[in-house]
Design an enzyme around this catalytic site. Structure first.
Site, PDB file in Angstrom:
ATOM      1  N   GLY A  48     -17.892  14.494   8.189  1.00 42.77           N
ATOM      2  CA  GLY A  48     -16.531  13.952   8.258  1.00 42.77           C
ATOM      3  C   GLY A  48     -16.413  12.517   8.735  1.00 42.77           C
ATOM      4  O   GLY A  48     -15.442  11.838   8.422  1.00 42.77           O
ATOM      5  N   ASP A 103     -15.310  12.214  13.789  1.00 46.77           N
ATOM      6  CA  ASP A 103     -14.009  12.078  13.130  1.00 46.77           C
ATOM      7  C   ASP A 103     -12.927  12.758  13.964  1.00 46.77           C
ATOM      8  O   ASP A 103     -11.845  12.216  14.152  1.00 46.77           O
ATOM      9  CB  ASP A 103     -14.048  12.659  11.705  1.00 46.77           C
ATOM     10  CG  ASP A 103     -14.647  14.056  11.641  1.00 46.77           C
ATOM     11  OD1 ASP A 103     -15.156  14.553  12.667  1.00 46.77           O
ATOM     12  OD2 ASP A 103     -14.614  14.664  10.559  1.00 46.77           O
ATOM     13  N   ASP A 106     -12.250  18.925  18.347  1.00 46.71           N
ATOM     14  CA  ASP A 106     -11.368  20.085  18.358  1.00 46.71           C
ATOM     15  C   ASP A 106     -11.713  20.879  19.622  1.00 46.71           C
ATOM     16  O   ASP A 106     -11.284  20.526  20.712  1.00 46.71           O
ATOM     17  CB  ASP A 106     -11.644  20.852  17.053  1.00 46.71           C
ATOM     18  CG  ASP A 106     -10.711  22.001  16.796  1.00 46.71           C
ATOM     19  OD1 ASP A 106     -10.814  23.007  17.504  1.00 46.71           O
ATOM     20  OD2 ASP A 106      -9.887  21.918  15.865  1.00 46.71           O
ATOM     21  N   LYS A 134      -7.791  16.819  19.485  1.00 43.60           N
ATOM     22  CA  LYS A 134      -6.780  17.874  19.691  1.00 43.60           C
ATOM     23  C   LYS A 134      -6.872  18.363  21.131  1.00 43.60           C
ATOM     24  O   LYS A 134      -7.623  19.300  21.429  1.00 43.60           O
ATOM     25  CB  LYS A 134      -7.061  19.059  18.749  1.00 43.60           C
ATOM     26  CG  LYS A 134      -6.963  18.752  17.266  1.00 43.60           C
ATOM     27  CD  LYS A 134      -7.240  20.032  16.456  1.00 43.60           C
ATOM     28  CE  LYS A 134      -7.298  19.765  14.984  1.00 43.60           C
ATOM     29  NZ  LYS A 134      -7.761  20.952  14.207  1.00 43.60           N
ATOM     30  N   PHE A 155      -4.386  22.217  11.635  1.00 38.94           N
ATOM     31  CA  PHE A 155      -5.443  21.812  10.715  1.00 38.94           C
ATOM     32  C   PHE A 155      -5.032  20.567   9.932  1.00 38.94           C
ATOM     33  O   PHE A 155      -3.976  20.533   9.310  1.00 38.94           O
ATOM     34  CB  PHE A 155      -5.789  22.954   9.756  1.00 38.94           C
ATOM     35  CG  PHE A 155      -7.042  22.678   8.987  1.00 38.94           C
ATOM     36  CD1 PHE A 155      -8.287  22.842   9.572  1.00 38.94           C
ATOM     37  CD2 PHE A 155      -6.984  22.188   7.681  1.00 38.94           C
ATOM     38  CE1 PHE A 155      -9.453  22.544   8.880  1.00 38.94           C
ATOM     39  CE2 PHE A 155      -8.142  21.897   6.979  1.00 38.94           C
ATOM     40  CZ  PHE A 155      -9.378  22.075   7.582  1.00 38.94           C
ATOM     41  N   VAL A 156      -5.876  19.554   9.981  1.00 37.57           N
ATOM     42  CA  VAL A 156      -5.578  18.309   9.290  1.00 37.57           C
ATOM     43  C   VAL A 156      -6.671  17.991   8.270  1.00 37.57           C
ATOM     44  O   VAL A 156      -7.772  18.542   8.333  1.00 37.57           O
ATOM     45  CB  VAL A 156      -5.441  17.131  10.283  1.00 37.57           C
ATOM     46  CG1 VAL A 156      -4.188  17.274  11.131  1.00 37.57           C
ATOM     47  CG2 VAL A 156      -6.683  17.013  11.167  1.00 37.57           C
ATOM     48  N   ASP A 162     -12.138  17.365   5.781  1.00 35.18           N
ATOM     49  CA  ASP A 162     -12.051  18.194   4.588  1.00 35.18           C
ATOM     50  C   ASP A 162     -11.467  19.569   4.850  1.00 35.18           C
ATOM     51  O   ASP A 162     -11.429  20.053   5.976  1.00 35.18           O
ATOM     52  CB  ASP A 162     -13.459  18.393   4.009  1.00 35.18           C
ATOM     53  CG  ASP A 162     -14.291  19.332   4.880  1.00 35.18           C
ATOM     54  OD1 ASP A 162     -14.409  19.055   6.086  1.00 35.18           O
ATOM     55  OD2 ASP A 162     -14.787  20.352   4.361  1.00 35.18           O
TER      56      ASP A 162
HETATM   57  P1  IMP Z   1     -15.374  21.101  17.455  1.00 37.16           P
HETATM   58  O1  IMP Z   1     -16.827  21.434  17.577  1.00 37.16           O
HETATM   59  O2  IMP Z   1     -14.504  22.329  17.607  1.00 37.16           O
HETATM   60  O3  IMP Z   1     -14.923  19.994  18.372  1.00 37.16           O
HETATM   61  O4  IMP Z   1     -15.096  20.676  15.976  1.00 37.16           O
HETATM   62  C1  IMP Z   1     -15.583  19.524  15.489  1.00 37.16           C
HETATM   63  C2  IMP Z   1     -15.727  19.550  13.971  1.00 37.16           C
HETATM   64  O5  IMP Z   1     -14.914  20.521  13.311  1.00 37.16           O
HETATM   65  C3  IMP Z   1     -15.256  18.213  13.478  1.00 37.16           C
HETATM   66  O6  IMP Z   1     -16.299  17.299  13.443  1.00 37.16           O
HETATM   67  C4  IMP Z   1     -14.736  18.537  12.097  1.00 37.16           C
HETATM   68  O7  IMP Z   1     -15.796  18.452  11.181  1.00 37.16           O
HETATM   69  C5  IMP Z   1     -14.263  19.955  12.184  1.00 37.16           C
HETATM   70  N1  IMP Z   1     -12.797  20.026  12.387  1.00 37.16           N
HETATM   71  C6  IMP Z   1     -12.129  20.300  13.528  1.00 37.16           C
HETATM   72  N2  IMP Z   1     -10.803  20.305  13.341  1.00 37.16           N
HETATM   73  C7  IMP Z   1     -10.616  20.012  12.032  1.00 37.16           C
HETATM   74  C8  IMP Z   1      -9.425  19.859  11.207  1.00 37.16           C
HETATM   75  O8  IMP Z   1      -8.274  19.992  11.641  1.00 37.16           O
HETATM   76  N3  IMP Z   1      -9.643  19.545   9.888  1.00 37.16           N
HETATM   77  C9  IMP Z   1     -10.893  19.370   9.361  1.00 37.16           C
HETATM   78  N4  IMP Z   1     -12.014  19.512  10.092  1.00 37.16           N
HETATM   79  C10 IMP Z   1     -11.883  19.823  11.413  1.00 37.16           C
HETATM   80 MG    MG Z   2     -17.240  16.323  12.025  1.00 41.66          MG
END
Ligand code: IMP
Ligand code: MG
Length: 185
Positions: A48, A103, A106, A134, A155-156, A162
């Site tokens: 991303g 990118d 979350d 977030k 979700f974005v 993507d």
């Molecule tokens: P985390 O490990 O939960 O912080 O998630 C990180 C990864 O999940 C990011 O690098 C994104 O690739 C994906 N991700 C998290 N939220 C979104 C979203 O809203 N849309 C698309 N991809 C997301």
């Molecule tokens: Mg990512």
């Protein structure tokens, strides 16, 4: 286009590309101020991040380099649960000022795992820059040094992000519509 359809979902325009570019310019200025002359190494987390990394990189003034890694997650044995593997790290990080580029953060799990891997690398410093964040979903135990734009826990897509592989090519950020939004239309 204010509404787009990607696979089976509808998304509406949420953050305009101009606002995204302004956030990136601010992050670039912060990083330049804090790491000028220290030859930072940017480490982008694929997939991303590729558009954010490209736009940010063009705005950085200090001499620097960039490389990309991928965190692959798969189910291990029952006892180990989810296993996160770091793929693609070829750089010698010894004494380097590393700036992790994401990118979006979350839950924070991806970066938490990456930080664990980097622990063994004798870096001079490790910073984290994420274009989107977030806060309501965040469960990480690390601080994020540079945040572009905080967004709600929804979700974005677009600007590199993507939905099942699609939608990365939009220059604006879109948010998924809820059933209520669809009825209003
Ligand atoms: P985390 O490990 O939960 O912080 O998630 C990180 C990864 O999940 C990011 O690098 C994104 O690739 C994906 N991700 C998290 N939220 C979104 C979203 O809203 N849309 C698309 N991809 C997301
Ligand atoms: Mg990512």
């Amino acid at each position: 286009m204010d509404q787009i359809k990607v696979l089976d979902k509808t998304f509406k325009k949420f953050i305009h590309f101009v606002q995204i570019q302004e956030a990136i310019a601010r992050i670039a200025a912060e990083i330049d101020r804090e790491l000028y002359g220290k030859n930072p190494l940017f480490l982008g987390v694929l997939n991303g991040v590729f558009i954010f990394a490209g736009d940010l990189f063009k705005m950085i003034q200090t001499p620097c380099s960039i490389s990309f890694v991928k965190m692959a997650s798969y189910l291990g044995t029952e006892s180990t649960g989810k296993v996160h593997q770091l793929i693609g790290l070829q750089e010698d990080l010894t004494d380097r000022h590393v700036v992790i580029l994401e990118d979006i953060i979350d839950s924070g799990l991806t970066i938490e795992m990456l930080l664990e891997h980097l622990n063994n690398h004798h870096t001079a410093s490790v910073r984290i820059a994420s274009l989107f964040f977030k806060p309501k979903a965040f469960k990480g135990h690390f601080s994020i040094d540079h945040i572009g734009i905080e967004i709600p826990n929804e979700f974005v897509l677009g600007y590199g992000l993507d939905y099942n592989g699609f939608g990365r090519n939009y220059r604006d950020l879109y948010v998924v519509t809820k059933d209520e939004d669809e009825l209003v239309r």
